[in-house]
Motif scaffolding. Structure first.
Motif, mmCIF file in Angstrom:
data_model
loop_
_atom_site.group_PDB
_atom_site.id
_atom_site.type_symbol
_atom_site.label_atom_id
_atom_site.label_comp_id
_atom_site.label_asym_id
_atom_site.label_seq_id
_atom_site.Cartn_x
_atom_site.Cartn_y
_atom_site.Cartn_z
ATOM 1 N N GLY A 1 11.964 12.497 -16.658
ATOM 2 C CA GLY A 1 12.877 13.639 -16.700
ATOM 3 C C GLY A 1 13.596 13.783 -18.029
ATOM 4 N N ILE B 1 15.895 20.154 -18.009
ATOM 5 C CA ILE B 1 16.815 19.240 -17.335
ATOM 6 C C ILE B 1 17.902 18.763 -18.304
ATOM 7 C CG2 ILE B 1 17.000 16.929 -16.313
ATOM 8 C CD1 ILE B 1 14.338 17.400 -14.915
ATOM 9 N N THR C 1 14.049 22.730 -10.259
ATOM 10 C CA THR C 1 14.483 21.970 -11.429
ATOM 11 C C THR C 1 16.018 22.019 -11.528
ATOM 12 O OG1 THR C 1 12.418 22.522 -12.544
ATOM 13 C CG2 THR C 1 14.210 21.714 -13.938
ATOM 14 N N ASN D 1 11.922 13.894 -10.374
ATOM 15 C CA ASN D 1 10.845 14.858 -10.582
ATOM 16 C C ASN D 1 10.017 15.121 -9.328
ATOM 17 O OD1 ASN D 1 11.469 14.789 -13.435
ATOM 18 N ND2 ASN D 1 10.529 12.752 -13.411
ATOM 19 N N ASN E 1 12.134 16.358 -20.244
ATOM 20 C CA ASN E 1 12.140 17.750 -19.786
ATOM 21 C C ASN E 1 13.390 18.434 -20.348
ATOM 22 O OD1 ASN E 1 12.604 20.123 -18.260
ATOM 23 N ND2 ASN E 1 11.395 19.303 -16.542
ATOM 24 N N ASP F 1 7.306 18.039 -9.042
ATOM 25 C CA ASP F 1 5.927 17.541 -9.124
ATOM 26 C C ASP F 1 5.109 18.029 -7.923
ATOM 27 O OD1 ASP F 1 6.687 16.179 -11.377
ATOM 28 O OD2 ASP F 1 6.435 14.163 -10.546
ATOM 29 N N ASP G 1 5.481 19.479 -14.309
ATOM 30 C CA ASP G 1 5.849 20.598 -15.177
ATOM 31 C C ASP G 1 6.106 20.057 -16.588
ATOM 32 O OD1 ASP G 1 6.684 22.964 -16.267
ATOM 33 O OD2 ASP G 1 8.652 22.961 -15.291
ATOM 34 N N ARG G 2 5.025 19.986 -17.378
ATOM 35 C CA ARG G 2 5.111 19.386 -18.711
ATOM 36 C C ARG G 2 6.144 20.111 -19.585
ATOM 37 N NH1 ARG G 2 1.465 15.990 -21.140
ATOM 38 N NH2 ARG G 2 -0.037 16.463 -19.502
ATOM 39 N N ASP G 3 7.029 19.322 -20.168
ATOM 40 C CA ASP G 3 8.097 19.842 -21.036
ATOM 41 C C ASP G 3 8.966 20.896 -20.357
ATOM 42 O OD1 ASP G 3 7.134 18.208 -23.071
ATOM 43 O OD2 ASP G 3 5.767 19.758 -23.815
ATOM 44 N N GLY G 4 8.903 20.982 -19.042
ATOM 45 C CA GLY G 4 9.703 21.972 -18.323
ATOM 46 C C GLY G 4 9.269 23.399 -18.595
ATOM 47 N N ASP G 5 8.016 23.581 -19.036
ATOM 48 C CA ASP G 5 7.550 24.914 -19.437
ATOM 49 C C ASP G 5 7.620 25.947 -18.317
ATOM 50 O OD1 ASP G 5 7.126 24.147 -22.007
ATOM 51 O OD2 ASP G 5 4.933 23.911 -21.823
#
Lengths: 399, 399
Positions: A329, A335, A299, A216, A332, A220, A234-238
């Motif tokens: 990760g 990912i 990502t 990450n 996410n 990050d 990037d919370r939850d890959g949003d």
């Protein structure tokens, strides 16, 4: 020292605390667990309590500044080692309090410390002649403040024996995940991504492990840069999910020399840290790539380095049945979905399902490693680190 | 780890190597000795072999440069720790070879390491908030290269317990010199001078110890400066003997704030190192004091700080029968004669006469301290260091 170690050796089940702050220097991950058993498939862990204590800003700033090879300064590092000892000790004491267990019932602390520098042997393009590593967080301070014996400085002995000093978690993967029926890969996506290949029925010498590259860390750093520090990841890959992969930028990132290097290999902030992330961000910016597309691309790069690492160095020779993912990760979905697309035919699960809580894997790992050292067992895997042989890791500091 | 410690605990006589490079950073003093017995007056040592391996110039330069609080740099310190581990290990191996004893017969190494920084708690006039200390010379490297278990990092635990982390040798003085018949002071004149007062029949808690101030550090630095590095110290006090004491310069030196500070106290290169020596040299130079007179004055200052320390903080309350001198300063007749003049009625001898070879005292001391730690005995003296209580010192690294 003997007294404390004898007391540990007399029992078969131990309460051990693992402490680590990863390369991303977010703060101390602490886990208290009960560990029993010996050898592949027989080690059982029960997570009693976990706690993450984020570093106060001024600590994180000092850590990041000291982590620059040209940063630090002797006086600063000297004090920071003791200061981080206090921070690690406070984190352990907070964990003990939450768990509501008397400190006297806890057998041992395994403290990885905060990596400030890690220079694998024969690092090209630098002035360094020797492999060396520096983890801060003085064990004497932790032992003094908690009243519990500590094992620390796990990486140095492997490096002294010619190894990379990393990765060390594969030994834990071997104990916990290796079996006779299926070939498995344990993948941890923390700041850096590392994997351990455990062939079905394989001996410890057949374990293959290496850092695939970034976890990450790049995303990050980019998120922190673009939000001016308001968001740290990037919370939850949003963000990634809202963007598109930019092929030219991805191609530029794929040029990184680390990816082609054959295992054993390890990497860190020196190669994929803020400096690199910023360079790539600016590269994208110059090509007018939108920020969210840069994040989507970084990502994708992270996933791709994992998948390519697996394909080039594991799947080229072996079949894999299961991929067991841990680390931040694993939470996410961008990912995880990309990995599933890249690796058809492999069952992808997270480590919770295998009795290893995914968000506490690294801290639990150092609890397990400390217990192995205290019991006199070697815990590096020479095929993973490149060391000349197995070694008992770490230094023992009596309570 | 348990296996190695148990093996040590089974025996009563041990072969132990002590390794130290002092604050003057000249090189590694190594001593192999046979140690037996427990407690005051009962510990016997037999020096089997000693060896001093001067640092190559480039190592000394790196050590001195890193010892500047604003010096160092993270990458440099990380590598230097491992590099000094190699230097210490090589020195131990050379000692083992000269002694012609198989390494397998040696029980333990006690490595003090190279002090790079030592910041006592509540150091005034600095930016530091915590007491902290940094000794380099990676123990894992020493254990790996010698095949012998190592105890290192002796000072950290005492500091974690609120102590100054120094002096540690008083415990050894207590074991070796304390007795029921006479009140003794053990004085070591190394880079820094430190003394241990051992009242007749006194308990360990009645031991008083502190650094009096400079030992050979100031004169060494001045000699190196005036000879442009051709000479590293004033051999046999020849230069001092040829010069005259300059009273105004001596008065200037006597203003140093350290001298008035009451014990427990410790000092180092930060207060009496090259920077201070140069300042005083230039001060003398501006008053047209001849170089040899500057050396005579600095030598007188060294003696005077020792005598004044004794008078102000020991003789003000206690009678002393014997002064037992060790360290390089014991071989400087100008210092020894001045001490005799300043301290009439006290029998002054060197430590050779008490079974402690004067030129190997510090390396032997860390062999003794390591053995005490391995056997689980506490080895700091809280009245000497200011720590909250006695502690088992050091970290154990298994062979």
């Amino acid at each position: 020292m003997l007294k404390q170690l004898s007391k540990i050796a007399e029992r078969s089940t131990h309460k051990v605390i693992g402490l680590i702050s990863g390369t991303s220097a977010d703060g101390v991950d602490a886990a208290l667990c009960e560990i029993s058993g010996e050898g592949r498939g027989n080690v059982k862990i029960k997570l009693i309590e976990k706690h993450t204590e984020p570093y106060p800003d001024f600590i994180r700033e000092r850590v990041l500044s000291a982590s620059d090879p040209k940063g630090g300064r002797t006086g600063e590092l000297c004090e920071l080692n003791f200061l981080l000892g206090e921070v690690f000790a406070a984190s352990a004491n907070q964990l003990i309090q939450s768990a509501n267990i008397p400190a006297a019932e806890i057998d041992l602390i395994g403290s990885h410390g905060q990596t400030i520098q890690h220079i694998p042997p024969r690092t090209e393009g630098t002035e360094y002649q020797l492999g060396s590593t520096l983890q801060l967080g003085e064990a004497a301070v932790i032992a003094e403040r908690t009243g519990i014996s500590v094992i620390s400085n796990f990486r140095a002995r492997d490096m002294a024996a010619g190894g990379q000093g990393a990765p060390l978690v594969p030994y834990v993967d071997y104990l916990m995940f290796a079996n006779d029926q299926s070939s498995r890969v344990a993948l941890n996506i923390g700041g850096i991504s590392n994997l351990t290949f455990l062939p079905a029925g394989g001996k410890i010498e057949q374990t293959l492990a290496f850092d695939t590259g970034p976890g990450n860390m790049i995303v990050d750093a980019m998120v922190q840069y673009m939000t001016q520090g308001n968001e740290s990841f990037d919370r939850d890959g949003d963000i990634a999910a809202s963007g598109k992969i930019h092929q030219a930028l991805l191609n530029e990132m794929k040029k990184h020399a680390y990816l082609q290097r054959p295992p054993p290999k390890s990497t860190g902030r020196e190669e994929f840290g803020f400096e690199y992330a910023l360079k790539m961000y600016e590269y994208g910016h110059k090509m007018s790539v939108m920020p969210r597309d840069i994040i989507a691309t970084a990502t994708a790069f992270t996933t791709l380095t994992i998948a390519e690492g697996l394909k080039s160095f594991v799947l080229n020779k072996h079949k894999i049945d299961e991929l067991i993912v841990s680390g931040g990760g694993a939470l996410n979905p961008v990912i995880m979905e990309a990995l599933a697309r890249e690796l058809p035919g492999i069952k992808i699960e997270n480590s919770d399902q295998y009795g290893m809580p995914l968000k506490a894997k690294e801290s639990i790992a150092f609890a397990i490693l400390a217990r192995e050292s205290a019991l006199g067992r070697t815990a590096n895997i020479p095929t993973a680190t490149g060391a000349q042989g197995p070694r008992v890791l770490g230094d023992f500091t009596a309570a």
